[in-house]
Each structure stands twice: as structure tokens, then as C-alpha cells.
Write an enzyme that holds these catalytic residues in place. Structure first.
Site, mmCIF file in Angstrom:
data_model
loop_
_atom_site.group_PDB
_atom_site.id
_atom_site.type_symbol
_atom_site.label_atom_id
_atom_site.label_comp_id
_atom_site.label_asym_id
_atom_site.label_seq_id
_atom_site.Cartn_x
_atom_site.Cartn_y
_atom_site.Cartn_z
ATOM 1 N N LYS A 73 -5.358 30.916 87.009
ATOM 2 C CA LYS A 73 -4.260 30.059 86.545
ATOM 3 C C LYS A 73 -3.165 30.884 85.872
ATOM 4 O O LYS A 73 -1.985 30.704 86.154
ATOM 5 C CB LYS A 73 -4.750 29.037 85.512
ATOM 6 N N ARG A 103 -7.527 20.034 78.891
ATOM 7 C CA ARG A 103 -8.891 20.454 79.226
ATOM 8 C C ARG A 103 -9.894 19.333 79.016
ATOM 9 O O ARG A 103 -11.081 19.523 79.293
ATOM 10 C CB ARG A 103 -9.288 21.620 78.326
ATOM 11 N N ARG A 135 -12.230 41.541 84.040
ATOM 12 C CA ARG A 135 -10.836 41.279 83.665
ATOM 13 C C ARG A 135 -10.434 42.089 82.427
ATOM 14 O O ARG A 135 -11.192 42.198 81.476
ATOM 15 C CB ARG A 135 -10.666 39.783 83.367
ATOM 16 N N ARG A 156 -11.066 40.510 76.641
ATOM 17 C CA ARG A 156 -11.057 39.368 75.726
ATOM 18 C C ARG A 156 -12.453 39.149 75.175
ATOM 19 O O ARG A 156 -13.432 39.219 75.906
ATOM 20 C CB ARG A 156 -10.611 38.108 76.472
ATOM 21 N N ARG A 196 -18.528 28.843 78.584
ATOM 22 C CA ARG A 196 -17.212 28.308 78.942
ATOM 23 C C ARG A 196 -17.304 27.516 80.247
ATOM 24 O O ARG A 196 -16.615 26.518 80.423
ATOM 25 C CB ARG A 196 -16.194 29.449 79.073
#
Ligand code: AMP
Length: 217
Positions: free
Chosen positions: A13, A88, A127, A160, A171
Site C-alpha cells: 500500500k 482499519r 523490508r 521497523r 498484525r
């Protein structure tokens, strides 16, 4: 153009939001980025949000809704905006509807970036994000030229805190329970579009831009 990007954590996203932002000149509103900034700065908001984020849980609706309400009232959102990572939950989506209604605006498109969970987990653990400009890399698919350094601004790349494997699993659980129901919520209106997020960045970009050109007409 007022857009919402939906999708599991790591679906891409943020990457697509940045592409749309550059092409159409409308701001990316990432609640995740805003919350991370607050945590780094140690503001009151950051102190409230920190624990939830580190555990992979959702920050309470009232808090994020207020952030978004405030952000949408800023001048640069007049021409449009891209919501990335918000809403969300159904409660957030309903709050967003009320906020926009008061402003005399509506959502033009909800784009769902679709990627299976196994693929997304692979993406997230590789990532890396730039501390300075927020650029996103993948150590295998889209590596920086120089290790740990951003190609765009020379900033330091980091993982992160919530991108570690255990937190990613939580998550996902939260995504399935709270966020996935939004697909049906928006499908009922005629503003919902699915894109195949397993393609490379260029491939997904092409699908997204096709949709945006269609809705502009
Ligand atoms: P993201 O960068 O979008 O993956 O968001 C990172 C974390 O910030 C999430 O795991 C949540 O803890 C928090 N967060 C971001 N957006 C929201 C939201 N709309 N509602 C609740 N929590 C959020």
C-alpha cells in the site's frame, strides 16, 4: 480524487500510495507513518500509541480517527488524498464516512491490494525503511545500492520494530479479524477495486493507474 488503499500489512500500500502521490500531486495520509513519527518524537500521542504498535495491535479507534480528522482538514487535502492504512476497522470506516460527509466529500475509490499471507510475510521480514525520507526497500527484490543506505537521500535504513516475525504474525491476526471485513463494507458500494498485489511494483502500478484513469472520467 479521494482514495483509500486497503490490504494486509506488507501488501505494498505504502509503495503504491507514494507512486499515486507523485503522479497526481495528492498527499499520502499514512496513519502508520504519522504514529511512528509521534513515537520517535516522544509526543503525548506517541506515548499512547507505542505499546500497541510494538505488540502489533491496533491503536484505539478514537485516537486514529482524531489524527485523520485533523489531517483531512489541512489545505493540501483539498484536491484529494490517499488514505494508506486507514480505515482499519468498521468503526473507523463509519467515522470516516461521517467526517467526509460533514466536509461535503466522498471516497471515489477503494483499492484493495491483494497478496497471500505467505508472500507478505516474506516481504515484511526483508523490508527496510529509510529513517529520513520513508523510502521503502526489499533486501532481495528491491535492494539499496549501498547496504543500509537510502539511494534517494542517503539516510540510514532500518527494520521497523513491528516488522519482526512474531509481531508480523499478530498484525496478520488483527488484519483478518478487524480489517478484512472492510472489503465487504466497501464492495456493497460501487467504489471497490481489487488489484493483484503479487505482481512487481511496476505491474501493480499499471493496474492501479488504470483504475484511477477510469474513475477520473
Ligand atoms: P502500518 O505502517 O500501516 O503497518 O501501521 C503500523 C502500526 O500502526 C499498526 O500495526 C498499528 O499498531 C498502528 N496503526 C496504523 N494505522 C492504524 C489504524 N488505522 N488503526 C489502528 N492502528 C493503526
Amino acid at each position: 480524487m479521494n482514495l483509500v488503499l486497503l490490504g494486509a500489512p506488507g501488501a505494498g500500500k505504502g509503495t503504491q500510495a507514494k507512486i499515486i502521490m507523485e503522479k497526481y500531486g495528492i498527499p499520502q495520509i499514512s496513519t502508520g507513518d504519522m504514529l511512528r513519527e509521534a513515537v520517535t518524537k516522544g509526543t503525548e500521542l506517541g506515548k499512547k500509541a507505542r505499546e500497541y504498535m510494538n505488540q502489533g495491535k491496533l491503536v484505539p479507534d478514537e485516537i486514529v480517527v482524531e489524527i485523520v480528522r485533523e489531517r483531512l482538514s489541512q489545505k493540501d487535502c483539498e484536491k484529494g488524498f490517499i488514505l494508506d492504512g486507514f480505515p482499519r476497522t468498521i468503526a473507523q470506516a463509519e467515522a470516516l464516512d461521517r467526517i467526509l460527509e460533514k466536509m461535503g466529500k466522498k471516497i471515489n475509490a477503494v483499492i484493495n491490494v491483494n497478496v497471500p499471507e505467505e508472500e507478505v510475510i516474506k516481504r515484511i521480514v526483508y523490508r527496510r525503511t529509510c529513517k529520513k525520507c520513508g523510502a521503502i526497500y526489499h533486501l532481495l527484490y528491491n535492494p539499496p545500492k549501498k547496504e543500509s543506505t537510502c539511494d534517494k537521500c542517503g539516510g540510514e535504513l532500518y527494520q521497523r520494530e513491528d516488522d519482526r516475525e512474531e509481531t508480523v504474525k499478530e498484525r496478520f491476526r488483527v488484519y483478518r479479524k478487524n480489517t478484512e471485513p472492510l472489503i465487504d463494507y466497501y464492495k456493497k458500494r460501487r467504489i471497490f477495486f481489487d488489484v493483484d498485489g503479487t505482481k512487481d511494483v511496476e505491474g501493480v502500478k499499471r493496474e492501479v493507474l488504470n483504475i484511477l484513469e477510469k474513475i477520473k472520467r
